[in-house]
Structures are given as structure tokens and as C-alpha cells.
Motif scaffolding. Structure first.
Motif, PDB file in Angstrom:
ATOM      1  N   THR A  19       0.770  -1.219  -0.038  1.00 61.24           N
ATOM      2  CA  THR A  19       0.065   0.158  -0.112  1.00 61.24           C
ATOM      3  C   THR A  19       0.763   1.205  -0.035  1.00 61.24           C
ATOM      4  O   THR A  19       2.086   1.431   0.395  1.00 61.24           O
ATOM      5  CB  THR A  19      -1.146   0.210   1.111  1.00 61.24           C
ATOM      6  OG1 THR A  19      -1.883   1.370   1.090  1.00 61.24           O
ATOM      7  CG2 THR A  19      -0.072   0.140   2.599  1.00 61.24           C
ATOM      8  N   SER A  56     -14.064   1.698  -4.825  1.00 60.43           N
ATOM      9  CA  SER A  56     -13.066   1.790  -5.319  1.00 60.43           C
ATOM     10  C   SER A  56     -13.048   1.701  -7.093  1.00 60.43           C
ATOM     11  O   SER A  56     -13.503   0.533  -7.412  1.00 60.43           O
ATOM     12  CB  SER A  56     -12.017   0.688  -4.873  1.00 60.43           C
ATOM     13  OG  SER A  56     -11.858   0.938  -3.599  1.00 60.43           O
ATOM     14  N   PHE A  95      -8.293   1.966   0.087  1.00 62.70           N
ATOM     15  CA  PHE A  95      -8.610   2.103   1.386  1.00 62.70           C
ATOM     16  C   PHE A  95      -9.793   3.334   1.656  1.00 62.70           C
ATOM     17  O   PHE A  95      -9.446   4.170   0.574  1.00 62.70           O
ATOM     18  CB  PHE A  95      -7.529   2.212   2.204  1.00 62.70           C
ATOM     19  CG  PHE A  95      -6.843   0.767   2.426  1.00 62.70           C
ATOM     20  CD1 PHE A  95      -7.336  -0.270   2.755  1.00 62.70           C
ATOM     21  CD2 PHE A  95      -5.437   0.982   2.217  1.00 62.70           C
ATOM     22  CE1 PHE A  95      -6.576  -1.455   3.008  1.00 62.70           C
ATOM     23  CE2 PHE A  95      -4.643  -0.395   2.258  1.00 62.70           C
ATOM     24  CZ  PHE A  95      -5.225  -1.472   2.663  1.00 62.70           C
ATOM     25  N   CYS A 121     -10.804 -12.299   1.703  1.00 65.56           N
ATOM     26  CA  CYS A 121     -11.464 -11.017   2.310  1.00 65.56           C
ATOM     27  C   CYS A 121     -11.247 -11.006   3.694  1.00 65.56           C
ATOM     28  O   CYS A 121     -10.931  -9.874   4.230  1.00 65.56           O
ATOM     29  CB  CYS A 121     -12.904 -10.997   1.951  1.00 65.56           C
ATOM     30  SG  CYS A 121     -13.159 -10.712  -0.011  1.00 65.56           S
ATOM     31  N   ALA A 181      -5.496  -5.262   7.093  1.00 62.18           N
ATOM     32  CA  ALA A 181      -5.793  -3.662   6.538  1.00 62.18           C
ATOM     33  C   ALA A 181      -5.755  -3.124   8.314  1.00 62.18           C
ATOM     34  O   ALA A 181      -5.291  -2.245   8.425  1.00 62.18           O
ATOM     35  CB  ALA A 181      -6.868  -3.528   5.876  1.00 62.18           C
ATOM     36  N   CYS A 241     -11.033  -1.048   4.681  1.00 62.56           N
ATOM     37  CA  CYS A 241     -11.531  -1.310   3.331  1.00 62.56           C
ATOM     38  C   CYS A 241     -12.944  -0.914   3.272  1.00 62.56           C
ATOM     39  O   CYS A 241     -13.684  -0.735   4.086  1.00 62.56           O
ATOM     40  CB  CYS A 241     -11.368  -2.846   3.129  1.00 62.56           C
ATOM     41  SG  CYS A 241      -9.855  -3.678   3.074  1.00 62.56           S
ATOM     42  N   ASP A 272     -17.109  -2.742  -1.603  1.00 59.05           N
ATOM     43  CA  ASP A 272     -15.984  -3.481  -2.126  1.00 59.05           C
ATOM     44  C   ASP A 272     -15.947  -5.020  -1.695  1.00 59.05           C
ATOM     45  O   ASP A 272     -15.983  -5.838  -2.755  1.00 59.05           O
ATOM     46  CB  ASP A 272     -14.440  -2.917  -2.230  1.00 59.05           C
ATOM     47  CG  ASP A 272     -14.495  -1.435  -3.041  1.00 59.05           C
ATOM     48  OD1 ASP A 272     -15.513  -0.945  -3.386  1.00 59.05           O
ATOM     49  OD2 ASP A 272     -13.407  -0.783  -2.748  1.00 59.05           O
ATOM     50  N   ILE A 273     -15.881  -5.005  -0.534  1.00 66.21           N
ATOM     51  CA  ILE A 273     -16.012  -6.428  -0.007  1.00 66.21           C
ATOM     52  C   ILE A 273     -17.106  -7.309  -0.373  1.00 66.21           C
ATOM     53  O   ILE A 273     -16.945  -8.402  -0.690  1.00 66.21           O
ATOM     54  CB  ILE A 273     -15.786  -6.412   1.467  1.00 66.21           C
ATOM     55  CG1 ILE A 273     -14.379  -5.745   1.843  1.00 66.21           C
ATOM     56  CG2 ILE A 273     -15.412  -7.955   2.055  1.00 66.21           C
ATOM     57  CD1 ILE A 273     -12.948  -6.262   1.143  1.00 66.21           C
TER      58      ILE A 273
END
Length: 155
Positions: free
Chosen positions: A7, A65, A83, A108, A115, A122, A126-127
Motif C-alpha cells: 500500500t 474503489s 482504502f 477477504c 488492513a 476497506c 467493495d468487499i
């Protein structure tokens, strides 16, 4: 290397971070960090899975994202996204993540844990999209079949 998270950091003056199997590195020029960085960069350059479906979800604002992509293959699961946290210029901080598993749920969960260890968050959408991608595919196939049946029936 079972788990890799790369990251950007908050500041351009700080080196980016890569975490390999729980060990954090700021210098990616040697050893394990360099090998892991090359690996996730290579994965990042590959075409992701379900690109069209993810593009539709992005246009519908079902994911946060705009760079979200993933690749699931024999090696494991690769995820590219951002993020919630932003850098000093107000941009969402991107990440590359790899997990040696064939289970998206496990990948995930491990991403969220990694994270959290880095004080990053996150996007939930998105997840959820990644976890439900097979449902979106099934829905798209079902709708296509219904439309095809209706077209044939009208002939």
C-alpha cells in the motif's frame, strides 16, 4: 509468501509499505520484500476476472474503489482497490493484496485483518461485491436466458 499487502502511505515523503506474511517492510529493493513486490505487480498487470460486471457495479456506484479488480487463479486470490483513508493530497490510498487461497471469503477476511493491522479500512461495498460476484454472474446469466427465451417465443 501466503499473504501480501502492498500500500501507499499517507505522505509522499514516506516509503510505501509491503507486509509479507505479517512482517512489514518499507524497503522493497532486497530480499522477500522485493520478491513479493514483483509478484503483486505482475498480478496487477494481468487482466482481472469479471471485468464487465465490476465495471457495471462501478457505474451503478455499488463499489467505492474505481480501480477495484480481482483475479482468482491456481495461485490464489489477488485484489486491487483503495482504502477509505486518504493521503496528504486527499486521494484514496490504493493497495494490492494477494492471498494464497482459493476461497474468496478467506481472502477477504485476511485482507480485512491485514488492513486493520495497518490502521486501514476497506470499503464495505467493495468487499460485499467481491463476496457476491458469483451471484451477480448468476443473475446476469438468468436475465440473459429469460430475454433469449422471450425473443424466441415472440418469433
Amino acid at each position: 509468501m501466503n499473504n501480501i499487502l502492498y500500500t501507499q502511505n499517507e505522505s509522499a515523503t514516506k516509503s510505501n509499505t509491503i507486509v509479507v506474511d505479517g512482517v512489514s517492510y518499507n524497503d522493497m529493493n532486497t530480499g522477500v520484500a522485493q520478491e513479493a513486490f514483483r509478484f503483486v505487480n505482475k498480478k496487477s498487470s494481468l487482466k482481472g476476472d469479471y471485468v464487465r460486471i465490476l465495471d457495471i457495479l462501478k457505474r451503478m456506484r455499488k463499489v467505492e474503489s474505481q480501480n477495484l479488480q480481482f483475479k482468482k487463479d491456481d495461485d490464489g486470490v489477488f485484489i486491487k482497490a483503495c482504502f477509505k483513508e486518504k493521503d496528504e493530497l486527499g486521494r484514496k490510498m490504493p493497495f494490492l493484496y494477494y492471498c494464497k487461497t482459493d476461497n474468496m471469503l478467506d481472502a477477504c477476511k485476511q485482507l480485512l485483518a491485514s488492513a486493520k493491522d495497518m490502521n486501514r479500512t476497506c470499503f464495505e461495498n467493495d468487499i460485499k461485491a467481491l463476496l457476491n460476484i458469483s451471484k451477480y454472474v448468476a443473475a446476469g446469466v438468468s436475465i440473459s436466458l429469460i430475454i433469449l427465451i422471450l425473443i424466441i417465443w415472440k418469433m
